[in-house]
Design a protein around this motif. Structure first.
Motif, mmCIF file in Angstrom:
data_model
loop_
_atom_site.group_PDB
_atom_site.id
_atom_site.type_symbol
_atom_site.label_atom_id
_atom_site.label_comp_id
_atom_site.label_asym_id
_atom_site.label_seq_id
_atom_site.Cartn_x
_atom_site.Cartn_y
_atom_site.Cartn_z
ATOM 1 N N THR A 22 45.605 43.768 47.962
ATOM 2 C CA THR A 22 44.864 44.417 49.028
ATOM 3 C C THR A 22 43.375 44.365 48.717
ATOM 4 N N THR A 23 42.563 44.849 49.655
ATOM 5 C CA THR A 23 41.122 44.864 49.415
ATOM 6 C C THR A 23 40.784 45.729 48.211
ATOM 7 N N THR A 24 41.561 46.788 47.997
ATOM 8 C CA THR A 24 41.298 47.686 46.863
ATOM 9 C C THR A 24 41.594 46.999 45.535
ATOM 10 N N THR A 25 42.790 46.399 45.436
ATOM 11 C CA THR A 25 43.155 45.756 44.178
ATOM 12 C C THR A 25 42.305 44.514 43.919
ATOM 13 N N LEU A 26 41.955 43.826 44.984
ATOM 14 C CA LEU A 26 41.128 42.631 44.817
ATOM 15 C C LEU A 26 39.742 42.992 44.301
ATOM 16 N N THR A 27 39.152 44.055 44.852
ATOM 17 C CA THR A 27 37.840 44.511 44.388
ATOM 18 C C THR A 27 37.895 44.883 42.916
ATOM 19 N N GLU A 28 38.980 45.557 42.517
ATOM 20 C CA GLU A 28 39.117 45.955 41.116
ATOM 21 C C GLU A 28 39.283 44.732 40.220
ATOM 22 N N THR A 29 40.008 43.728 40.716
ATOM 23 C CA THR A 29 40.175 42.492 39.943
ATOM 24 C C THR A 29 38.831 41.824 39.689
ATOM 25 N N ILE A 30 38.035 41.715 40.743
ATOM 26 C CA ILE A 30 36.723 41.091 40.616
ATOM 27 C C ILE A 30 35.844 41.881 39.633
ATOM 28 N N LYS A 31 35.856 43.203 39.776
ATOM 29 C CA LYS A 31 35.038 44.044 38.900
ATOM 30 C C LYS A 31 35.453 43.892 37.443
ATOM 31 N N THR A 32 36.761 43.959 37.187
ATOM 32 C CA THR A 32 37.270 43.861 35.813
ATOM 33 C C THR A 32 36.922 42.527 35.178
ATOM 34 N N VAL A 68 45.770 34.929 45.196
ATOM 35 C CA VAL A 68 44.414 35.288 45.594
ATOM 36 C C VAL A 68 43.722 36.059 44.475
ATOM 37 N N ALA A 69 44.452 36.988 43.853
ATOM 38 C CA ALA A 69 43.891 37.750 42.739
ATOM 39 C C ALA A 69 43.519 36.826 41.592
ATOM 40 N N THR A 70 44.344 35.828 41.327
ATOM 41 C CA THR A 70 44.053 34.871 40.264
ATOM 42 C C THR A 70 42.785 34.087 40.578
ATOM 43 N N ALA A 71 42.658 33.637 41.834
ATOM 44 C CA ALA A 71 41.477 32.880 42.244
ATOM 45 C C ALA A 71 40.223 33.756 42.171
ATOM 46 N N ALA A 72 40.358 35.005 42.630
ATOM 47 C CA ALA A 72 39.224 35.921 42.590
ATOM 48 C C ALA A 72 38.786 36.196 41.155
ATOM 49 N N GLY A 73 39.773 36.366 40.261
ATOM 50 C CA GLY A 73 39.455 36.626 38.857
ATOM 51 C C GLY A 73 38.708 35.480 38.217
ATOM 52 N N ALA A 74 39.101 34.255 38.535
ATOM 53 C CA ALA A 74 38.426 33.089 37.973
ATOM 54 C C ALA A 74 36.981 33.006 38.433
ATOM 55 N N PRO A 124 25.183 47.391 27.715
ATOM 56 C CA PRO A 124 24.535 46.128 28.061
ATOM 57 C C PRO A 124 24.561 45.794 29.544
ATOM 58 N N LEU A 125 25.581 46.283 30.273
ATOM 59 C CA LEU A 125 25.705 45.862 31.668
ATOM 60 C C LEU A 125 26.574 46.835 32.458
ATOM 61 N N THR A 126 26.109 47.180 33.660
ATOM 62 C CA THR A 126 26.895 47.972 34.599
ATOM 63 C C THR A 126 27.165 47.115 35.830
ATOM 64 N N VAL A 127 28.425 47.039 36.235
ATOM 65 C CA VAL A 127 28.810 46.206 37.380
ATOM 66 C C VAL A 127 29.362 47.077 38.495
ATOM 67 N N GLU A 128 28.847 46.866 39.693
ATOM 68 C CA GLU A 128 29.361 47.530 40.888
ATOM 69 C C GLU A 128 29.847 46.462 41.864
ATOM 70 N N VAL A 129 30.976 46.732 42.508
ATOM 71 C CA VAL A 129 31.547 45.793 43.474
ATOM 72 C C VAL A 129 31.759 46.522 44.795
ATOM 73 N N GLU A 130 31.283 45.898 45.884
ATOM 74 C CA GLU A 130 31.385 46.532 47.198
ATOM 75 C C GLU A 130 31.916 45.527 48.210
ATOM 76 N N ARG A 131 32.888 45.960 48.981
ATOM 77 C CA ARG A 131 33.468 45.114 50.019
ATOM 78 C C ARG A 131 32.654 45.250 51.300
ATOM 79 N N ASP A 132 32.211 44.122 51.859
ATOM 80 C CA ASP A 132 31.494 44.093 53.132
ATOM 81 C C ASP A 132 32.426 43.449 54.160
ATOM 82 N N ALA A 133 33.114 44.296 54.895
ATOM 83 C CA ALA A 133 34.152 43.799 55.807
ATOM 84 C C ALA A 133 33.583 42.938 56.924
#
Length: 307
Positions: A6-16, A113-119, A258-267
């Protein structure tokens, strides 16, 4: 389904994935920050850090039985301070980049999709770390031109004589011999190869210069080459502004890791925005004048950019 992306899990995947790659890259990429005095003010209710400098005091002889009345004040008025600020980098990942279609973005039982997003997120994280390390290095090397002592050539290349002169300046300023470093541009390093590549004269160091084109130590100085060394003007000539220094010459303050990452979904734009921030500040620490033992820990080491 439980396996849907979902958009929630995908955002978390990208952030992680972005954080993981960015932190790994930040820690593994050598930078000028490894050769300066660092302080971390994470968790402190302040944006400022003071690097303490206490003036030298003088002892004196006294006769037996006499009352010693001369007071030596502990003066820290020459201390250096740095205030941190934010530095940022941003990338966006579109839905079509992540998956084959927008339908795949909504849900994928196979998790492709999660795999592709993670890469893709891992690539972003690596680029984030490179960009921030580069910027931090440039901020630190920009201070070199303000160091109190200077040695170099505005019309020619670096030489062994200039290198020993800079090292001797640190000796004369009573700077500790441990952890000294020469931070120079690759163009500055190039003419030194011809100077030190004689194995019969310089032994193992000369052999290393022949075999690898570089050597890790010269005259007790660790050699660190980086294109983050900037340019300056000396006698109307453009020079690379390197430095021969002890870590006490420059102070670096960090806050929040060293780094703070924020991820935001723009629908509406059908994309995910990834923003990385890092917080730091820098200052000349003991690189100034040697008055009362306050400075002298760095030498502005320059050479003409065409040599």
């Amino acid at each position: 389904m439980a396996s849907e992306t979902t958009t929630t899990t995908l955002t978390e995947t990208i952030k992680t994935e972005t954080i993981g790659a960015a932190v790994l890259g930040y820690n593994s990429n050598p930078g000028v920050s490894g050769f300066v005095t660092s302080a971390d003010i994470s968790g402190m209710a302040t944006l400022k850090h003071v690097f303490p400098i206490i003036d030298n005091i003088v002892a004196a002889a006294i006769a037996e039985g006499s009352d010693y009345t001369t007071n030596s004040a502990i003066d820290s008025g020459g201390s250096a301070s740095a205030t941190v600020s934010e530095h940022a980098v941003k990338s966006t990942v579109t839905d079509l980049t992540i998956g084959a279609s927008q339908e795949d973005f909504v849900g994928s039982p196979t998790g492709s999709v999660a795999t592709a997003a993670g890469a893709r997120a891992a690539v972003i994280g690596t680029m984030f770390s490179r960009a921030l390390v580069k910027l931090q290095d440039q901020d630190l090397t920009a201070l070199f031109g303000a160091l109190n002592s200077s040695t170099g050539s505005s019309s020619g290349p670096l030489t062994a004589a200039l290198l020993t002169e800079a090292k001797s300046t640190l000796d004369e300023n009573d700077i500790p011999e441990d952890r000294r470093v020469a931070v120079i541009h690759p163009t500055q390093h190039r003419p030194l190869i011809a100077v030190f590549d004689d194995a019969s004269t310089f032994g193992a160091a000369g052999a290393a210069m022949v075999n690898r084109g570089s050597v890790s130590m010269l005259y007790g100085l660790e050699v660190f080459k980086t294109t983050s060394v900037g340019t300056a003007t000396v006698s109307s000539s453009t020079v690379y502004a390197g430095a021969i220094m002890h870590p006490d010459a420059i102070g670096l303050v960090t806050k929040g890791g060293p780094l703070t990452v924020e991820v935001e979904r723009d629908a509406s734009a059908r994309q995910v925005e990834v923003v990385g921030t890092s917080v730091w500040g820098e200052t000349e620490y003991r690189g100034g004048a040697t008055t009362s033992g306050q400075g002298g820990a760095g030498v502005y080491f320059y050479a003409n950019t065409t040599n």
